[in-house]
Design an enzyme around this catalytic site. Structure first.
Site, PDB file in Angstrom:
ATOM      1  N   LYS A 273       0.898  -0.999  -0.168  1.00  0.00           N
ATOM      2  CA  LYS A 273       0.016   0.014  -0.051  1.00  0.00           C
ATOM      3  C   LYS A 273       0.864   1.374  -0.139  1.00  0.00           C
ATOM      4  CE  LYS A 273      -3.986   2.010   2.520  1.00  0.00           C
ATOM      5  NZ  LYS A 273      -4.685   1.903   3.636  1.00  0.00           N
TER       6      LYS A 273
ATOM      7  N   SER B 203      -9.768   2.035   2.715  1.00  0.00           N
ATOM      8  CA  SER B 203      -8.913   2.461   1.969  1.00  0.00           C
ATOM      9  C   SER B 203      -7.784   1.769   1.097  1.00  0.00           C
ATOM     10  CB  SER B 203      -7.911   3.671   2.722  1.00  0.00           C
ATOM     11  OG  SER B 203      -7.307   3.130   3.739  1.00  0.00           O
TER      12      SER B 203
ATOM     13  N   SER C 181     -10.083  -0.427   6.925  1.00  0.00           N
ATOM     14  CA  SER C 181      -9.534  -0.502   5.666  1.00  0.00           C
ATOM     15  C   SER C 181      -8.867  -1.565   5.122  1.00  0.00           C
ATOM     16  CB  SER C 181      -8.619   0.699   5.631  1.00  0.00           C
ATOM     17  OG  SER C 181      -9.287   2.025   5.739  1.00  0.00           O
TER      18      SER C 181
END
Length: 492
Positions: A79, A154, A178
């Protein structure tokens, strides 16, 4: 054989048996990225040359007969709020569009020690603030199961990459759901570890008392392998817990007889999607048939979790994001009148609408005259939420719930209504407020879209969650399903 569709533990068998090389595996995944990236858009940065170099190094080790770590040669995605030396860490924000960290996050160091093949950085909601990956400053990632829908957020890029076969495993971060919510939307496994179990050193902070790094994988066995790799005390992170880490694969036992499972009634409201409810109750039946004890329970302060979260998280974010001022790194607005004007214009242009909304909300909650009325009260209610879980775990080994109240929604359906978007994490954010471990596991499909079930455990009881998830996957095949193949061209 489509190597990009296999699990990490199966690929390890093939690598050790010399049935496939690390370079062949890496090329298989890179070719898959070429096929699907036009429609999925999971990656912000792709490091092809670096990945192939890492794979070649693993092959040399294999040829020399050296013993390799469990994840050697496995392609990983990271990420974009986790620092990886030499590659941009943008947090999918304009304000960090050109920042390249000079160091590795602790979790990246640990993956490098495992000799994994790091493919690149995945798209996300800007500074991890969002539930759909629509708040990226660059582009919207799409769900591999239906490109018209969101992958969740996210960590949507990481979840979509694993689901699409453009990574075997990935790392995400979880502040209020997330990792788990996109895992549910994309039909993969996602683990949010206990707060302090995984080092946050090198994770760009959103809300420091809530953020945790965790894995997104194809199945529970892979999840255990990644947890073995990334957990452990780190003196560089003041919140890291000095606790001995077990071998998480030792919990992969196909036996739940006598396990006590609680179903929090607040996580099964009347508004819950009927299809999601049906899938979750079918999963409950699987555990009952295998000898687990299941009973309804209550977490009475759950109704306050959403407002508490949206006071505490933005308050911490407003403090953490104050460092982005256009002076030291990141975007700096040109042609400003003076230093104060540069601060104002750089932040105004550099941050997206959702980030600015949360900074304003957090600043308001911390301001004189409102601190006691809002922020301090939220901290007190957070303690009550934690106590609800403590009381529940006096009776139950694990809690089970839907991961999300619905399946993946259409892109654009909630962007004009922040409250509807925030409700996407209604079943996950209390876990972060309490600092507990939570895991989402694929449990079925509604109209062709994945549904996840969530296991919530006591502090540092990740092993119990892995045991539950592993046993469930021995009785079901939802985790073996892959998204339908569709043309890989661009979608406008």
């Amino acid at each position: 054989m489509r190597l990009y569709d296999l699990t990490a533990h199966r690929l390890r068998e093939l690598l050790l048996g010399r049935e496939v090389s690390a370079a062949e595996l890496c090329r298989s995944v890179l070719n898959r990225i070429d096929e699907v990236e036009g429609r999925v858009k999971a990656y912000v940065t792709l490091d092809r040359e670096g990945a192939l170099r890492q794979a070649a190094a693993v092959d040399r080790e294999l040829q020399n007969g050296r013993e390799l770590p469990p994840l050697a040669g496995i392609p990983f995605a990271i990420k974009d709020n986790i620092c990886l030396r030499g590659l941009p860490a943008t947090c999918s924000s304009k304000i960090l569009h050109n920042w390249v960290p000079p160091y590795d996050a602790t979790v990246v160091e640990k993956l490098k020690d495992q000799q994994t093949v790091i493919l690149g950085k995945t798209n996300m909601d800007e500074f991890a603030m969002g539930s759909s990956t629509e708040h990226s400053a660059f582009f919207t990632t799409r769900n591999p199961w239906d490109p018209k829908r969101v992958p969740g957020g996210s960590s949507g890029g990481s979840a979509a990459a694993v689901a699409a076969g453009s990574a075997i495993c990935a790392l995400g971060s979880d502040t209020g759901g997330s990792i788990r919510q996109p895992a549910s939307f994309c039909g993969v496994v996602g683990m949010k570890p206990t707060y302090g179990l995984v080092s946050r050193y090198g994770l760009v902070a959103f809300a420091s008392s809530l953020d945790q790094i965790g894995p997104l994988t194809r199945d529970v066995t892979d999840c255990a392998l990644v947890m073995n790799a990334i957990c452990g005390h780190d003196h560089r992170d003041s919140t890291s817990v000095p606790k001995e880490v077990p071998d998480f694969t030792s919990f992969l036992v196909d036996d739940v007889k006598g396990m006590r499972i609680g179903l929090p009634r607040e996580y099964f409201p009347a508004e819950l999607d009927d299809g999601v409810r049906r899938i979750v109750m079918e999963a409950v039946s699987v555990f009952e048939e295998r000898g687990a004890y299941v009973e309804e329970t209550s977490l009475p302060h759950t109704e306050y979790a959403l407002p508490v979260y949206y006071l505490i998280a933005p308050a911490e974010a407003s403090s953490n994001l104050a460092r982005y001022d256009g002076v030291r790194y990141g975007y700096r607005a040109p042609e400003c009148e003076d230093v104060l004007d540069m601060f104002r214009v750089s932040r105004s242009r550099g941050f997206g609408a959702e980030v600015k909304r949360r900074i304003m909300l957090g600043t308001y909650a911390l301001s004189a005259g409102y601190y006691d009325a809002y922020y301090l009260k939220a901290l007190k209610v957070r303690t009550l939420i934690r106590r609800d879980f403590e009381e529940a775990f006096e009776k139950f080994d694990v809690l089970l719930s839907p991961t999300a109240p619905e399946t993946a929604f259409i892109i654009g359906a909630k962007t004009e209504d922040p409250i509807r978007m925030y409700l996407s994490d209604i079943f996950t954010l209390a876990v972060n407020l309490a600092g507990l471990p939570g895991m989402s596991v694929p449990a079925g499909f509604v109209a062709g879209l994945p549904v996840g079930i969530q296991f919530i455990g006591k502090p540092f009881a990740e092993g119990t969650l892995l045991r539950m998830g592993y046993a469930f996957q021995q009785s079901t095949d939802h985790h073996r399903q892959r998204p339908p193949e569709t043309p890989g061209g661009e979608i406008s």
